[in-house]
Design an enzyme around this catalytic site. Structure first.
Site, short mmCIF file in Angstrom:
data_model
loop_
_atom_site.label_atom_id
_atom_site.label_comp_id
_atom_site.label_asym_id
_atom_site.label_seq_id
_atom_site.Cartn_x
_atom_site.Cartn_y
_atom_site.Cartn_z
N GLU A 205 77.42 -97.68 5.11
CA GLU A 205 77.20 -99.12 4.96
C GLU A 205 78.23 -99.72 4.00
O GLU A 205 78.80 -100.78 4.25
CB GLU A 205 75.78 -99.37 4.45
CG GLU A 205 75.31 -100.80 4.58
CD GLU A 205 73.84 -100.97 4.26
OE1 GLU A 205 73.44 -102.10 3.95
OE2 GLU A 205 73.08 -99.98 4.31
N GLY A 235 68.12 -104.79 -0.88
CA GLY A 235 66.78 -104.70 -1.42
C GLY A 235 66.41 -103.30 -1.87
O GLY A 235 65.78 -103.11 -2.91
N SER A 237 68.84 -100.50 -1.83
CA SER A 237 69.98 -99.74 -2.37
C SER A 237 71.11 -100.68 -2.73
O SER A 237 71.14 -101.85 -2.33
CB SER A 237 70.46 -98.71 -1.33
OG SER A 237 70.90 -99.36 -0.15
N THR A 238 72.07 -100.15 -3.48
CA THR A 238 73.25 -100.92 -3.85
C THR A 238 74.48 -100.05 -3.67
O THR A 238 74.42 -98.83 -3.89
CB THR A 238 73.16 -101.43 -5.31
OG1 THR A 238 74.30 -102.25 -5.60
CG2 THR A 238 73.10 -100.29 -6.31
N GLN A 239 75.58 -100.66 -3.23
CA GLN A 239 76.79 -99.91 -2.95
C GLN A 239 77.98 -100.44 -3.74
O GLN A 239 78.07 -101.65 -4.00
CB GLN A 239 77.15 -99.98 -1.46
CG GLN A 239 76.21 -99.25 -0.52
CD GLN A 239 75.00 -100.09 -0.16
OE1 GLN A 239 75.08 -101.31 -0.06
NE2 GLN A 239 73.86 -99.44 0.05
#
EC number: 3.6.1.6
Length: 460
Positions: A205, A235, A237-239
């Protein structure tokens, strides 16, 4: 008898003389007129000849100019339009992106247009009855058929990538949903492979979103335009994804943080990682004291200093409803909330020193919360510093000591974002660019995932 010669009389001689004189005048006039006509004629012929030559020259130049403007047959053949279809199966809805590309062997691939349509709810809402999701999928496929020319249906790749909504489902339910999607796709007019339908992991992603942003900014295709980093806060996870310029970054990073791939005949090495459980909603739950997917038993409440002292309410997350309450007035809300956030995130994030010196774009909840603060325009986006999130958090939290306001979670969310960015390695003065669209194209992972999938088809 000899005839006698008679002499003309004087009157007769005078008459003859006058007649002879009168005949000389018309002859001279005739000669003069003839000369004038000849001069005029020659002048006309000369000018007509020059005019004809000029017109011919102009026509030749015009013809050559038109030939230059017209594309050659080779150029006409080289301008090929093709399409790619990507379904984004998210937690709140399913979206179709139909991209039109213009390919030229002598130039970089260009994005011609994008057709977009979304439906609700998401696939995960049909976990207990997968067959019900077919209607929505067929509706979106009809949009694709109206967009892609019929003679290109058989050569237009079709794919679906699911994100957080299906990741949170039990494995068996997620598999049944994906099998239903494959069944619908198999009866469509578009080609697909067994891997056309899948759940996208967090790293893919992040990489796909990085491809989207840098393609739209012109940083791919081996150009001189430097690439930019990408920050996405969802919401669950963060990348963070960027192309390291310092070899030390690659050497000191965990092995699963570095990935390589080839696109547009160029190899790319990326630092990319997805932090599951550190998306804004999951982090909010953790700071409030809850556990992902586990209801609070016995009618108990989650009490938090990150909420206004007078606040009581309910909040639903991942199909679980939590009862929340603000902590009694005491210490300042910002300092108390900051302490909770720092404890929750402690040692869960890898710091990358190189990000201090790179340009970064931030999306999703980074964007939304900046809009809530009024720091950027909702439509056009803008830029802000990491320190602006901190200043905003302090102001919102201070105001919440008197009232929870319209958004009871804004103090917590802003505090968390400011801490997360610092843990990732961004100093307070670091400026981030926030954009929902670049060149009128959504900055989602869909375009990058489409390129990635089409490249894999070409390799095989």
């Amino acid at each position: 008898m000899t005839a006698q010669k008679t002499k003309p009389s004087p009157s007769t001689l005078s008459t003859i003389k006058e007649w002879t004189t009168s005949m000389k005048i018309p002859k001279l006039a005739f000669v003069f007129l003839l000369v004038v006509c000849l001069v005029v004629y020659l002048t006309y012929v000369k000018r007509h000849f020059e005019s004809t030559q000029m017109s011919k020259s102009q026509l030749e130049q015009l013809y050559k100019s038109e030939l230059h403007k017209r594309p050659t047959s080779a150029e006409v053949v080289s301008e090929v339009f093709h399409y790619g279809i990507m379904f984004d199966a998210g937690s709140t809805g399913t979206r179709i992106h139909i991209f039109q590309f213009q390919s030229d062997p002598n130039a970089a691939t260009k994005l011609g247009s994008e057709t977009f349509k979304a439906i609700k709810p998401g696939l995960s809402a049909y976990a207990d009855d997968p067959q019900k999701c077919k209607e929505g999928l067929l509706t979106l496929l009809e949009v694709a058929k109206k967009t892609v020319p019929p003679d290109q249906w058989g050569s237009t790749p079709l794919a679906l990538r699911a994100t957080a909504g299906l990741r949170l489902l039990p494995g068996e339910k997620a598999t049944h949903l994906l099998d239903t999607v494959k069944e619908v796709f198999s009866k469509s007019s578009f080609p697909h492979r067994p891997d056309s339908v899948s759940i996208m992991d967090g790293t893919d992603e992040g990489v796909s979103a990085w491809i989207t942003v840098n393609f739209l900014l012109g940083g791919l295709h081996g150009s001189d335009v430097p690439t930019v980093g990408m920050l996405d806060l969802g919401g669950g996870s963060t990348q963070i994804t960027f192309s390291p310029q310092d070899e030390k970054t690659i050497q000191t990073s965990p092995i699963d943080y570095v990935t390589s791939f080839q696109m547009f005949n160029t190899s790319h090495n990326l630092y990319s990682h997805s932090y599951l459980g550190l998306g804004l909603m999951s982090a909010r739950l953790a700071v409030l004291g809850g556990v992902e997917g586990q209801p609070v038993g016995g009618g108990q409440e989650l009490v938090s200093p990150c909420l206004a002292p007078d606040y009581t309410g309910e909040w639903e997350h991942a199909e679980v409803i939590y009862t929340l309450k603000g902590q009694k007035a005491g210490e300042p809300i910002y300092e108390s909330c900051l302490s909770k956030v720092e404890k929750m995130i402690y040692k869960r994030v890898q710091k990358a020193e190189e990000v201090k010196h790179m340009e970064f774009y931030a999306f999703s909840y980074y964007y939304d919360r900046a809009v809530d603060l009024g720091l950027i325009d909702e439509k056009n986006g803008g830029s802000l510093r990491v320190g602006d999130y901190i200043a905003g958090a302090k102001t919102v939290c201070k105001n919440m000591e008197a009232s929870s306001g319209e958004n009871p979670f804004l103090c917590l969310d802003l505090t968390y974002i400011s801490v997360l960015l610092q843990e990732l390695g961004f100093p307070l003065e670091k400026e981030l660019k926030l954009a929902r669209k670049i060149n009128d194209v959504e900055t989602s992972w869909a375009l990058g995932a489409t390129f990635y999938y089409m490249e894999s088809l070409h390799r095989h």
